[in-house]
Design an enzyme around this catalytic site. Sequence first.
Site, PDB file in Angstrom:
ATOM      1  CD  GLN A 182       8.912  -2.402 -11.655  1.00  0.00           C
ATOM      2  OE1 GLN A 182       9.969  -1.929 -11.252  1.00  0.00           O
ATOM      3  NE2 GLN A 182       7.785  -2.304 -10.970  1.00  0.00           N
ATOM      4  CB  SER A 202       4.647   3.726 -14.679  1.00  0.00           C
ATOM      5  OG  SER A 202       4.046   4.235 -13.519  1.00  0.00           O
ATOM      6  CB  CYS A 328      -1.829 -13.906   3.001  1.00  0.00           C
ATOM      7  SG  CYS A 328      -2.443 -15.577   3.191  1.00  0.00           S
TER       8      CYS A 328
HETATM    9  C1  LIG Z   1       5.451  -3.888 -14.952  1.00  0.00           C
HETATM   10  C2  LIG Z   1       4.378  -2.921 -14.574  1.00  0.00           C
HETATM   11  N1  LIG Z   1       3.458  -2.558 -15.483  1.00  0.00           N
HETATM   12  C3  LIG Z   1       2.482  -1.693 -15.187  1.00  0.00           C
HETATM   13  C4  LIG Z   1       2.373  -1.133 -13.936  1.00  0.00           C
HETATM   14  C5  LIG Z   1       1.239  -0.192 -13.680  1.00  0.00           C
HETATM   15  O1  LIG Z   1       1.655   1.150 -13.672  1.00  0.00           O
HETATM   16  P1  LIG Z   1       0.808   2.288 -12.942  1.00  0.00           P
HETATM   17  O2  LIG Z   1       0.791   1.967 -11.524  1.00  0.00           O
HETATM   18  O3  LIG Z   1       1.546   3.551 -13.248  1.00  0.00           O
HETATM   19  O4  LIG Z   1      -0.550   2.285 -13.534  1.00  0.00           O
HETATM   20  C6  LIG Z   1       3.322  -1.492 -12.946  1.00  0.00           C
HETATM   21  C7  LIG Z   1       3.288  -0.980 -11.580  1.00  0.00           C
HETATM   22  O5  LIG Z   1       2.298  -0.712 -10.967  1.00  0.00           O
HETATM   23  C8  LIG Z   1       4.339  -2.399 -13.285  1.00  0.00           C
HETATM   24  O6  LIG Z   1       5.252  -2.775 -12.386  1.00  0.00           O
END
Ligand SMILES: Cc1ncc(COP(=O)(O)O)c(C=O)c1O
Lengths: 396, 396, 144, 144
Positions: A182, A202, A328
């Site tokens: 993030q 990511s 939910c």
């Molecule tokens: C803090 C965090 N870690 C890991 C992920 C996972 O990444 P990805 O969706 O690219 O597998 C996300 C978002 O999905 C995330 O916000």
Amino acid sequence: MTEKRVYLDNAATTRTDPRVVAAMEEFFTDTYGNANSLHAEGRAAHKALEDARARVAGAINASRPDEVLFTSGGTESDNSALIGLATAGGRTSGHIVVSAFEHHAVLEPAEWLGKRGFDVTLLKPRADGVVHAEDLRDVLRDDTILVSVMHGNNELGTIQPIRELAAVTHERDALFHTDAAQTLGKIEFDAAELGVDAASFSGHKIYGPKGTGVLYLKKGLRFAPYLMGGGQEFRRRSGTQNVAGAQGFAAALEIIVAERETEAVRLTKLRDRFEEAVVGKLDNTYVNSIDSPRMPHITSLIVKGVEGEAMLLHLDAQGIAVSTGSACSSGSLQASHVLMAIDCPQEIAHGSLRVSLGRWTTDADIDRLVDALVPIVERLRAMSPVYEKMFGTHKA
Amino acid sequence: MTEKRVYLDNAATTRTDPRVVAAMEEFFTDTYGNANSLHAEGRAAHKALEDARARVAGAINASRPDEVLFTSGGTESDNSALIGLATAGGRTSGHIVVSAFEHHAVLEPAEWLGKRGFDVTLLKPRADGVVHAEDLRDVLRDDTILVSVMHGNNELGTIQPIRELAAVTHERDALFHTDAAQTLGKIEFDAAELGVDAASFSGHKIYGPKGTGVLYLKKGLRFAPYLMGGGQEFRRRSGTQNVAGAQGFAAALEIIVAERETEAVRLTKLRDRFEEAVVGKLDNTYVNSIDSPRMPHITSLIVKGVEGEAMLLHLDAQGIAVSTGSACSSGSLQASHVLMAIDCPQEIAHGSLRVSLGRWTTDADIDRLVDALVPIVERLRAMSPVYEKMFGTHKA
Amino acid sequence: MLYSDKVMDHFGSPHNMGVIEDADGVGEVGNPVCGDMMKITIKVTDDRLDDVKFQTLGCGAAIATSSVITDMARGLSIEDAVKITKAEIARELDGLPPAKMHCSVLAADGLRAAVDDYLVKNGREPISGGPEHVEHDEHGHAAE
Amino acid sequence: MLYSDKVMDHFGSPHNMGVIEDADGVGEVGNPVCGDMMKITIKVTDDRLDDVKFQTLGCGAAIATSSVITDMARGLSIEDAVKITKAEIARELDGLPPAKMHCSVLAADGLRAAVDDYLVKNGREPISGGPEHVEHDEHGHAAE
Ligand SMILES: Cc1ncc(COP(=O)(O)O)c(C=O)c1O
Ligand SMILES: Cc1ncc(COP(=O)(O)O)c(C=O)c1O
């Protein structure tokens, strides 16, 4: 969708920037070789891959390009970091600390390790949404091998004191991993300055393609590859390299880093304006972790006496996309583990709303959100059998 | 590269078909949502993802769309199948059979399991490049839980009798996985007809994007997810779904399946013409597994008395891309484990050359290869200190 | 696994390829694991290498290192020729991929064997001290 | 997690929202795990439901199931009303996501509670047999 949509769920995923799409194009149909082939097509692909790697390494201030491993996303990076570092060299036991509000891509491999001989401590953040270095120090042990605390929390937006946490971890000769999915490009990420041993990123959170990620792994660490096979990525991550994806990731990262400082100012202003407006217009509403260090693009709101999914769906019907940590919304019966970790009471956690701004968010978008949200909340509260009883009358 | 290149390494990777690139476009910048989000952007992404899934399920004749899991490639599919099926439900022991000439993406997880309580048998193919059902029957045991034999071998091009192998496996109540990365779209793949429990596929082998793959997993099987986290893909594969990639995979698969029969005829002709020409013009040269059932697009040549990488580099200098199972080409000191598995003597295995045809291969390409290869081999043999001694004079 | 331009030059147009028919010394070496075979023939005058030729069965690096060592050795005294190291050969070629370093050893070994052969044929003691120790770098399998 | 159009219609414009001030029966139920709260008020004449209204705090499914059950129950005898099942509610809404099935139970429970309240207030035996058994489907956490 006839009217223009307002997309305020950039913490979930971002639109791939057209500049990034353009940067990837030639690697589908032109430079399409396998980066491990010896012939010209392979060498060209290899060059493109290594070019992307060097650019990513530069942008995160890795000490060498081969500290950057291309993966399929944040999840794979997290899984690989946790399991690969913990089980390196055939290790089958040891103490691991992960914060309680990590992404599930960290929590689940930690749990997996916990079932296989490792001892896992879930370290709670404080109510301010921050994992404090003193608290970490208290749980570290002589046999601690690995600590994982995320850089920026995806729900609250809070920034963790990674440099201090890594330093405390290193005092005990353990390794430190941070999930920076993030924060990358939103606040500074400097591998050397932070002193982390490993970090996950990511692509789709930084206006890059989905299905791309990076694992930063400090040189010289023992590591058990998670994806096994052809021995690509310096024998640390197998699978034919996604050259277009790597170039897309690099392009996305360079753009977001170049624009970071001006964007941070712009988004912080928008975010603050939104928070003030909404808290001003709605009673029994507050912003989580408002006084903690936060990333510019995420606001986590608690609107008491309403359910998050209901707000979300009404906003969506009015053309606005947000998300919620409400139970939910997730197909689960429990409210977000992040809100639980900061001791947000279950009843009001259901009223959480996450608004996450992005590259294309405008002042007008914020106005539309505020204008839409206030009557939606009032209407939902009026529908509630318990609102008056629990929270008194709502604003006229 | 001034002159037009001749790319004959389609078993290593393929050029992404421009039609596939076009099919992916809108999912980068337009339908860019997270397929798990509740709002319109998320629902549109979800719809696109499920559309891709249904199309893939249709093309491989899965019984339901949710038997199709999108992954990051053949390697992840293989790793997940082997480890996910073997360790499902917390299982920590049992007998596993994999053929000795599997891709490393199968061999390595098998070895990993072998180090963790499972008993692994490497089943040798016969000299014809085929794993025979009788041979499999001989090694199956009461405690066999899983068998993995690839559908088409990536080096030899041989097709394995999957239906028989799966049937023999099922007689013993074990599960059957096949790595079909090389066969998909080249010969028929019908999950129901073959009777397999799991199968791996890779996008970049079928003119689709790199970094995409599919794991076919028969409904109702116990399975331990390999990538863990958000619980996407029916809780069987975590990670934000790569919608563009899934759409790209589906588009690539539909195209290759639609064109399969005509392409098979065309490529078989080209391949046979190449093989005849080269064996006719070069003595001490033969085609591996020439009498076995083979895929149309792969020829595995043994050219005695030369080293594969040297041939490869000379061909490359003349604009032609091929590959070799020679040791030297791989950074390893051993010749290809595939050739070793069929008892090809080490000395001559070094002279292996793999030519793999593809969608854009023409008659003229084959002529160029033959015209280039013959003098290269003659020159290299003339340079060899041992060729005369070992193999007699070469053709004038 | 990328070769330098210099490697590719030597591989594409090797220098001094062939056999000196009336050679004063012949060195034949081979790495049975990798399958490389090399034959070095030398012509010696006053313990100086007048001519050096090679034949090689092997990969790009094997051919390039054979070719470059003939250039390096020509005109050297036999004492200096046997001192040519693996590292020097690699340097002369602007580097070699780590996995290919064993090929440069093979070239040095071939030259040493040829010099020793010359000495022994002339009733003198061999001087090379035998083959340089082959360090096996960490190798793996093909990545595809 | 996709809702049918029918669910979205009821959610967007719920029917019979509110409280019957002089209700003959009131049912208040809540699912403390999920945080859904529901209040059903009924007006009864000759053991027939003249009017049914709801108030709900909850997600889209909770609101839609509340809304649809008021439609379904209106005009029914109290015997028939308490027989409305989770499956019928879901069918009426063209299906519910599996994870949301518990919300349809809540609506049925609310209606039963209101009917029982009416009966008890009138000195009669409750007839609903209590809340329908809540099956917990397999749930997980948010996927993002
Ligand atoms: C803090 C965090 N870690 C890991 C992920 C996972 O990444 P990805 O969706 O690219 O597998 C996300 C978002 O999905 C995330 O916000
Ligand atoms: C038979 C086979 N299995 C698995 C793989 C691995 O697939 P990927 O490169 O998509 O990870 C390949 C090719 O690389 C292959 O040929």
